[in-house]
Design a protein around this motif. Structure first.
Motif, PDB file in Angstrom:
ATOM      1  N   GLY A   1       0.840  -1.209   0.000  1.00 28.85           N
ATOM      2  CA  GLY A   1       0.000   0.000   0.000  1.00 28.85           C
ATOM      3  C   GLY A   1       0.866   1.247   0.000  1.00 28.85           C
TER       4      GLY A   1
ATOM      5  N   SER B   1       1.795   3.107  -2.382  1.00 27.15           N
ATOM      6  CA  SER B   1       1.616   4.079  -3.465  1.00 27.15           C
ATOM      7  C   SER B   1       0.711   5.243  -3.071  1.00 27.15           C
ATOM      8  N   SER B   2       0.148   5.185  -1.851  1.00 25.63           N
ATOM      9  CA  SER B   2      -0.845   6.209  -1.502  1.00 25.63           C
ATOM     10  C   SER B   2      -0.967   6.364   0.010  1.00 25.63           C
TER      11      SER B   2
ATOM     12  N   ILE C   1      -1.168   6.678   3.880  1.00 27.95           N
ATOM     13  CA  ILE C   1      -0.275   6.395   5.014  1.00 27.95           C
ATOM     14  C   ILE C   1       0.961   5.612   4.536  1.00 27.95           C
TER      15      ILE C   1
ATOM     16  N   ARG D   1      -1.444  -2.162  -6.513  1.00 26.43           N
ATOM     17  CA  ARG D   1      -1.903  -2.687  -7.806  1.00 26.43           C
ATOM     18  C   ARG D   1      -1.680  -1.707  -8.953  1.00 26.43           C
ATOM     19  N   ASN D   2      -2.097  -0.476  -8.795  1.00 28.31           N
ATOM     20  CA  ASN D   2      -2.093   0.482  -9.898  1.00 28.31           C
ATOM     21  C   ASN D   2      -0.666   0.953 -10.232  1.00 28.31           C
TER      22      ASN D   2
ATOM     23  N   ARG E   1       0.089   4.881 -10.309  1.00 28.52           N
ATOM     24  CA  ARG E   1       0.218   5.474  -8.963  1.00 28.52           C
ATOM     25  C   ARG E   1       1.528   5.034  -8.306  1.00 28.52           C
TER      26      ARG E   1
ATOM     27  N   VAL F   1       1.097  -5.816  -7.529  1.00 32.40           N
ATOM     28  CA  VAL F   1       0.528  -7.117  -7.129  1.00 32.40           C
ATOM     29  C   VAL F   1      -0.807  -6.881  -6.434  1.00 32.40           C
ATOM     30  N   ASP F   2      -1.765  -7.754  -6.716  1.00 33.17           N
ATOM     31  CA  ASP F   2      -3.031  -7.695  -5.982  1.00 33.17           C
ATOM     32  C   ASP F   2      -2.899  -8.594  -4.753  1.00 33.17           C
ATOM     33  N   LEU F   3      -2.907  -8.004  -3.575  1.00 34.33           N
ATOM     34  CA  LEU F   3      -2.701  -8.802  -2.360  1.00 34.33           C
ATOM     35  C   LEU F   3      -3.925  -9.651  -2.005  1.00 34.33           C
TER      36      LEU F   3
ATOM     37  N   CYS G   1       0.485  -2.034   4.924  1.00 30.61           N
ATOM     38  CA  CYS G   1      -0.381  -0.854   4.968  1.00 30.61           C
ATOM     39  C   CYS G   1      -1.520  -0.955   3.948  1.00 30.61           C
TER      40      CYS G   1
ATOM     41  N   TYR H   1     -15.841  -4.093   8.461  1.00 26.48           N
ATOM     42  CA  TYR H   1     -14.495  -3.507   8.569  1.00 26.48           C
ATOM     43  C   TYR H   1     -13.890  -3.790   9.953  1.00 26.48           C
TER      44      TYR H   1
ATOM     45  N   LYS I   1     -10.390  -5.687  10.717  1.00 26.34           N
ATOM     46  CA  LYS I   1      -9.273  -5.000  11.383  1.00 26.34           C
ATOM     47  C   LYS I   1      -9.045  -5.536  12.801  1.00 26.34           C
TER      48      LYS I   1
ATOM     49  N   THR J   1      -7.744   9.699   8.904  1.00 24.66           N
ATOM     50  CA  THR J   1      -6.519  10.292   8.346  1.00 24.66           C
ATOM     51  C   THR J   1      -6.805  10.758   6.928  1.00 24.66           C
TER      52      THR J   1
ATOM     53  N   THR K   1      -6.490  10.947   3.536  1.00 24.88           N
ATOM     54  CA  THR K   1      -5.817  10.189   2.468  1.00 24.88           C
ATOM     55  C   THR K   1      -6.814   9.962   1.326  1.00 24.88           C
TER      56      THR K   1
ATOM     57  N   GLY L   1      -7.759   7.160   0.284  1.00 20.98           N
ATOM     58  CA  GLY L   1      -8.627   6.062   0.756  1.00 20.98           C
ATOM     59  C   GLY L   1      -9.738   6.574   1.646  1.00 20.98           C
TER      60      GLY L   1
HETATM   61  N1  LIG Z   1      -7.190   6.842   6.241  1.00 22.39           N
HETATM   62  C1  LIG Z   1      -7.817   6.515   7.353  1.00 22.39           C
HETATM   63  O1  LIG Z   1      -8.615   7.288   7.890  1.00 22.39           O
HETATM   64  C2  LIG Z   1      -7.523   5.177   7.998  1.00 22.39           C
HETATM   65  C3  LIG Z   1      -8.019   4.969   9.298  1.00 22.39           C
HETATM   66  C4  LIG Z   1      -7.772   3.742   9.898  1.00 22.39           C
HETATM   67  C5  LIG Z   1      -7.048   2.764   9.240  1.00 22.39           C
HETATM   68  N2  LIG Z   1      -6.592   2.995   7.977  1.00 22.39           N
HETATM   69  C6  LIG Z   1      -5.865   1.919   7.315  1.00 22.39           C
HETATM   70  O2  LIG Z   1      -4.602   2.410   6.892  1.00 22.39           O
HETATM   71  C7  LIG Z   1      -4.195   1.732   5.703  1.00 22.39           C
HETATM   72  C8  LIG Z   1      -3.858   2.754   4.627  1.00 22.39           C
HETATM   73  O3  LIG Z   1      -5.013   3.516   4.379  1.00 22.39           O
HETATM   74  P1  LIG Z   1      -5.003   4.841   3.498  1.00 22.39           P
HETATM   75  O4  LIG Z   1      -6.088   5.685   3.995  1.00 22.39           O
HETATM   76  O5  LIG Z   1      -3.637   5.378   3.403  1.00 22.39           O
HETATM   77  O6  LIG Z   1      -5.492   4.234   2.100  1.00 22.39           O
HETATM   78  P2  LIG Z   1      -5.175   4.629   0.571  1.00 22.39           P
HETATM   79  O7  LIG Z   1      -4.743   6.023   0.449  1.00 22.39           O
HETATM   80  O8  LIG Z   1      -6.368   4.193  -0.201  1.00 22.39           O
HETATM   81  O9  LIG Z   1      -3.978   3.636   0.227  1.00 22.39           O
HETATM   82  C9  LIG Z   1      -4.218   2.264   0.193  1.00 22.39           C
HETATM   83  C10 LIG Z   1      -3.049   1.588  -0.463  1.00 22.39           C
HETATM   84  O10 LIG Z   1      -3.288   0.175  -0.484  1.00 22.39           O
HETATM   85  C11 LIG Z   1      -3.177  -0.313  -1.824  1.00 22.39           C
HETATM   86  N3  LIG Z   1      -4.084  -1.450  -1.992  1.00 22.39           N
HETATM   87  C12 LIG Z   1      -5.417  -1.473  -1.776  1.00 22.39           C
HETATM   88  N4  LIG Z   1      -5.906  -2.680  -2.079  1.00 22.39           N
HETATM   89  C13 LIG Z   1      -4.865  -3.437  -2.498  1.00 22.39           C
HETATM   90  C14 LIG Z   1      -4.734  -4.767  -2.971  1.00 22.39           C
HETATM   91  N5  LIG Z   1      -5.792  -5.573  -3.099  1.00 22.39           N
HETATM   92  N6  LIG Z   1      -3.510  -5.219  -3.298  1.00 22.39           N
HETATM   93  C15 LIG Z   1      -2.427  -4.400  -3.212  1.00 22.39           C
HETATM   94  N7  LIG Z   1      -2.488  -3.149  -2.775  1.00 22.39           N
HETATM   95  C16 LIG Z   1      -3.694  -2.659  -2.423  1.00 22.39           C
HETATM   96  C17 LIG Z   1      -3.547   0.906  -2.689  1.00 22.39           C
HETATM   97  O11 LIG Z   1      -3.042   0.847  -4.005  1.00 22.39           O
HETATM   98  P3  LIG Z   1      -3.873   0.216  -5.248  1.00 22.39           P
HETATM   99  O12 LIG Z   1      -5.292   0.651  -5.080  1.00 22.39           O
HETATM  100  O13 LIG Z   1      -3.210   0.743  -6.470  1.00 22.39           O
HETATM  101  O14 LIG Z   1      -3.724  -1.250  -5.116  1.00 22.39           O
HETATM  102  C18 LIG Z   1      -2.854   2.009  -1.904  1.00 22.39           C
HETATM  103  O15 LIG Z   1      -1.480   2.014  -2.206  1.00 22.39           O
HETATM  104  C19 LIG Z   1      -5.354   0.816   5.325  1.00 22.39           C
HETATM  105  O16 LIG Z   1      -5.091  -0.471   5.827  1.00 22.39           O
HETATM  106  C20 LIG Z   1      -6.538   1.421   6.045  1.00 22.39           C
HETATM  107  O17 LIG Z   1      -7.543   0.483   6.320  1.00 22.39           O
HETATM  108  C21 LIG Z   1      -6.812   4.187   7.340  1.00 22.39           C
END
Ligand SMILES: NC(=O)c1ccc[n+]([C@@H]2O[C@H](COP(=O)([O-])OP(=O)(O)OC[C@H]3O[C@@H](n4cnc5c(N)ncnc54)[C@H](OP(=O)(O)O)[C@@H]3O)[C@@H](O)[C@H]2O)c1
Length: 354
Positions: free
Chosen positions: A42, A44-45, A47, A67-68, A71, A99-101, A128, A194, A198, A227, A229, A231
């Motif tokens: 994770g 690429s985006s 956290i 995956r993407n 990005r 890679v798709d995890l 992540c 969710y 988690k 956070t 982001t 996501g």
């Molecule tokens: N942001 C929040 O508020 C928050 C709060 C609590 C916990 N979290 C957790 O923190 C982590 C990061 O979140 P974020 O907000 O930074 O998310 P984000 O900006 O959407 O980044 C998610 C990353 O995971 C990758 N990813 C998603 N599905 C994937 C798959 N099947 N295989 C490989 N890579 C995959 C995405 O890239 P691709 O889509 O290109 O694969 C991206 O690089 C996550 O586990 C999330 O649940 C976030």
């Protein structure tokens, strides 16, 4: 008798823990990342990308997995440009793997082997990759439940299994980080699927911590609050109003704030990593039989749990109020619509009779 034993235990234990906490503060034993390989899923985006930047600035060679491809490429450039002031060729510091995890295990294993072949064995793994969706229980499709578990839990499980095997064989220690969520500690409206995914990550990490301790491999769980982001923006598009109002209570942080704390805690070998008062309160309250990795956390768990439980009752009461208020609004809106419908019904019936 019991009171005497307890008070002498506390009298002996507390000064010991305080001295230990001070000792660890002034003479910290830390993992070092200079020249070591850090793999960030994770990366690429959000956290994950912030974590990649932080560890690269500490001199690590970094692998980003997502995956993407576009990005990933952009993230690679971002991390490299953040390291331009560091000595050495920053362009060879970062590599990417698409890679798709949640996909085939062979693809994940191959990517890790290739990553290690070019950058050396992984010393620190940061899981992540993940995503969140909040929906009312009965509206969640089975496919979404599966995807949430496949990416958040199984993705972390598979990558960690492959990386830890090598870490154990080499016997040089290492660091494993999981990203859970504050929603993995407390079940909130809209997060039935969710929170389950988690929450499972937390138990995976607790059990793994016990297995890896003799090998000098530390395990850290990060519990991010809301956070800012990409996501999080995606999650907000379908979030029920109740979930939004409740989760807003812990505030909104930047990915750099969360990542900085994550890297710092992981390098110190702390099991818990979180930011903000609510995160501190929640992780203290939910420590339960979780691993003890630092004296300061143990001291706060010993002395603050009762008080925090009381404060948590007020939080839960305000959350229930949010849910009740929104429920009443829906009922009022529903009955108004019903009244309007019945008016229309009588009007059309009357027209027909005329
Ligand atoms: N942001 C929040 O508020 C928050 C709060 C609590 C916990 N979290 C957790 O923190 C982590 C990061 O979140 P974020 O907000 O930074 O998310 P984000 O900006 O959407 O980044 C998610 C990353 O995971 C990758 N990813 C998603 N599905 C994937 C798959 N099947 N295989 C490989 N890579 C995959 C995405 O890239 P691709 O889509 O290109 O694969 C991206 O690089 C996550 O586990 C999330 O649940 C976030």
């Amino acid at each position: 008798m019991f009171g005497v034993i307890l008070s002498s235990l506390v009298c002996g234990l507390v000064p010991y823990l305080v001295i230990r906490a001070l000792w660890c503060h002034f003479y910290p034993k830390r993992h070092h990342l200079q020249g070591k390989h850090v793999l960030v899923t994770g990366g690429s985006s959000g956290i994950g990308l912030s974590v990649a930047r932080q560890v690269a600035l500490l001199g690590a060679k970094v692998t980003l997995v997502a995956r993407n491809v576009e990005r990933l490429q952009k993230a690679k450039e971002e991390v490299e440009s953040a390291c331009t002031k560091l000595e050495g060729d920053s362009s060879s510091r970062v590599q990417i793997f698409s890679v798709d995890l949640a996909g085939r295990r062979e693809n994940i294993d191959t990517a890790i082997k290739e990553a290690e072949a070019s950058q050396g064995p992984v010393y620190m793994l940061v899981n992540c990759a993940g995503f969140s969706r909040a929906q009312v229980f009965e509206d969640i499709p089975q496919s979404l439940v599966k995807e949430l578990i496949d990416v958040n839990l199984m993705g972390s499980f598979t990558v960690t299994q492959e990386v830890v095997r090598g870490m154990k064989q080499r016997g040089e220690g290492g660091v494993v980080v999981f990203t859970s969520s504050q929603g993995g500690l407390v079940g909130l409206y809209g997060f039935t699927a969710y929170s389950a995914a988690k929450g499972a990550v937390v138990k995976l990490a607790e059990a793994l911590h016990m297995e890896l301790k003799p090998h000098g491999i530390t395990v850290t769980v990060c519990y991010p609050p809301d956070t800012q982001t990409p996501g999080f923006e995606e999650e907000n598009k379908t979030k029920p109003v109740e979930t939004r109002l409740i989760s807003e209570a812990a505030g909104l942080f930047t990915s750099d704030q969360v990542a900085k704390k994550l890297v710092d805690d992981a390098l110190q070998g702390n099991f818990i990593s979180t930011v903000g008062f609510e995160g501190f309160m929640l992780t203290t309250l939910c420590a339960g039989m979780g691993p003890v990795t630092d004296s300061l956390s143990l001291l706060s768990q010993m002395f603050l749990t009762g008080l925090f439980r009381l404060i948590s009752a007020f939080y839960l009461w305000s959350f229930s109020n949010i849910v009740r208020r929104e429920h009443e609004k829906k009922i009022t809106a529903g009955s108004r619509t019903k009244a309007e419908c019945s008016q229309v019904f009588f009007w059309t019936q009357a027209c027909r009779q005329e």
